[in-house]
Enzyme design. Structure first.
Site, short mmCIF file in Angstrom:
data_model
loop_
_atom_site.label_atom_id
_atom_site.label_comp_id
_atom_site.label_asym_id
_atom_site.label_seq_id
_atom_site.Cartn_x
_atom_site.Cartn_y
_atom_site.Cartn_z
N GLY A 1 -0.65 -12.04 -1.66
CA GLY A 1 -0.49 -12.75 -0.40
C GLY A 1 0.92 -12.71 0.14
N HIS B 1 -7.16 -15.19 0.07
CA HIS B 1 -7.83 -14.11 0.81
C HIS B 1 -7.01 -13.69 2.03
CE1 HIS B 1 -11.63 -11.85 0.69
NE2 HIS B 1 -11.47 -11.69 2.00
#
Length: 338
Positions: A268, A236
């Site tokens: 990411g 996340h």
């Protein structure tokens, strides 16, 4: 539109929420959640960027890969580049609100399509923002993917039904949003899911189902077992748990466990087309792009998003030429040192 201009404009529009650093690595914004930073010390955010930096490309110039093909097929759609705009919401409390949610969604979806790819839309405590994302997908004839926060299953299925009405390419949940502080602050806590709960969600729809937030091989195997079509290897953006490894660090073992059984997306720390190449070489089928897309949208709306994606496509193309890769399938671990 020039990238420099996009950054300068985004810096003004996001003042007080994001510094729009020349190198986005999560140092000065550590702990700024809500905001653009990473959780706690920001180590997870930084790890995403730093693990990618460690990987090196093997340069090759004696070959016939003179005009590489950067296209892939995903969820029945041909994409000109293996990059998808990540699901991001919350302009007002994370990015300053210089763009309305509708402006942001339209910039991302239309800008992605203009660059030959697709975008995802997100979910937050304010249901109207999820609906805005769905309307945006409807406006581009379903060429988008809504991702839902890991609320109670009953609520998720309600939102899946709303998604089905706009006929998107797929639907999914970002399990990596479990415990997200921005949801809790708005009185809508989210949390982890059991295997049976995931199976219920996957079986609730005929749309391809995506599980975003996989960081270990055993959970990747569970995604396969419950019938998910794709996973997103993601922490996340480092925004929910401090001191996790970078995505590039865990991706190889996940690929070794489930490659060929499920579509593997990686998300990411990606900041360039070379970073895209590295993730593909580690075994991802495509990548998600987050913060650079935000900067593109805030710096130039639809045109800014397209410019960011086209820049990365050119960088990926150059990397393929200089490593001897004719197509995306040619990119593998033999092309890198890691």
């Amino acid at each position: 539109m020039e990238i420099k201009q996009i950054y300068e404009t985004a810096r003004k529009r996001m003042k007080g929420y994001c510094r729009v650093c020349n190198e986005c690595r999560g140092e000065v914004c550590a702990g700024e959640v809500p905001g653009m930073g990473g959780a706690g010390t920001g180590a997870s955010f930084r790890n995403n960027v730093e693990e990618l930096k460690k990987i090196q490309l093997k340069m090759r110039t004696i070959h016939d890969a003179k005009s590489p093909d950067t296209s892939i097929e995903l969820f029945g759609e041909k994409l000109s580049v293996p990059i998808i705009s990540a699901p991001i919401t919350g302009n007002s409390f994370n990015m300053g609100g210089a763009l309305t949610e509708e402006e942001y969604v339209n910039a991302v979806l239309k800008g992605s399509i203009s660059a030959g790819t697709i975008g995802m839309t997100g979910d937050t405590a304010d249901l109207s923002m999820y609906i805005t994302g769905l309307e945006g997908i409807r406006n581009v004839n379903g060429k988008g993917i809504p991702i839902i926060k890991p609320r109670e299953n009953e609520k998720i299925i309600e939102n899946i039904r709303k998604a089905e009405e706009v006929k998107p390419l797929a639907v999914g949940i970002d399990i990596d949003g479990a415990g997200l502080i921005t949801m809790a602050l708005k009185g809508q806590p989210v949390g982890p899911k059991t295997k049976s709960e995931l199976k219920e969600l996957v079986e609730s729809t005929n749309l391809p189902f995506i599980l975003k937030g996989i960081m270990t091989p055993d959970e990747a195997e569970i995604a396969v077992q419950v019938g998910a079509k794709a996973i997103v290897v993601s922490n996340h953006g480092g925004r929910v748990l401090d001191h996790t490894p970078g995505v590039a660090n865990v991706l190889p073992e996940i690929v070794d466990a489930v490659k060929g059984k499920i579509i593997i997306l990686a998300d990411g720390g990606i900041r360039s087309g070379v970073d895209v190449f590295k993730m593909l070489a580690l075994g991802a089928d495509a990548v998600l792009l987050g913060r650079p897309i935000i900067i593109g949208a805030y710096g130039g709306y639809e045109e800014g998003v397209t410019a960011v994606l086209n820049k990365m496509k050119k960088e990926l193309l150059q990397a393929m030429i200089l490593t001897g890769c004719k197509d995306i399938e040619s990119i593998d671990r033999t092309k890198i040192i890691f």
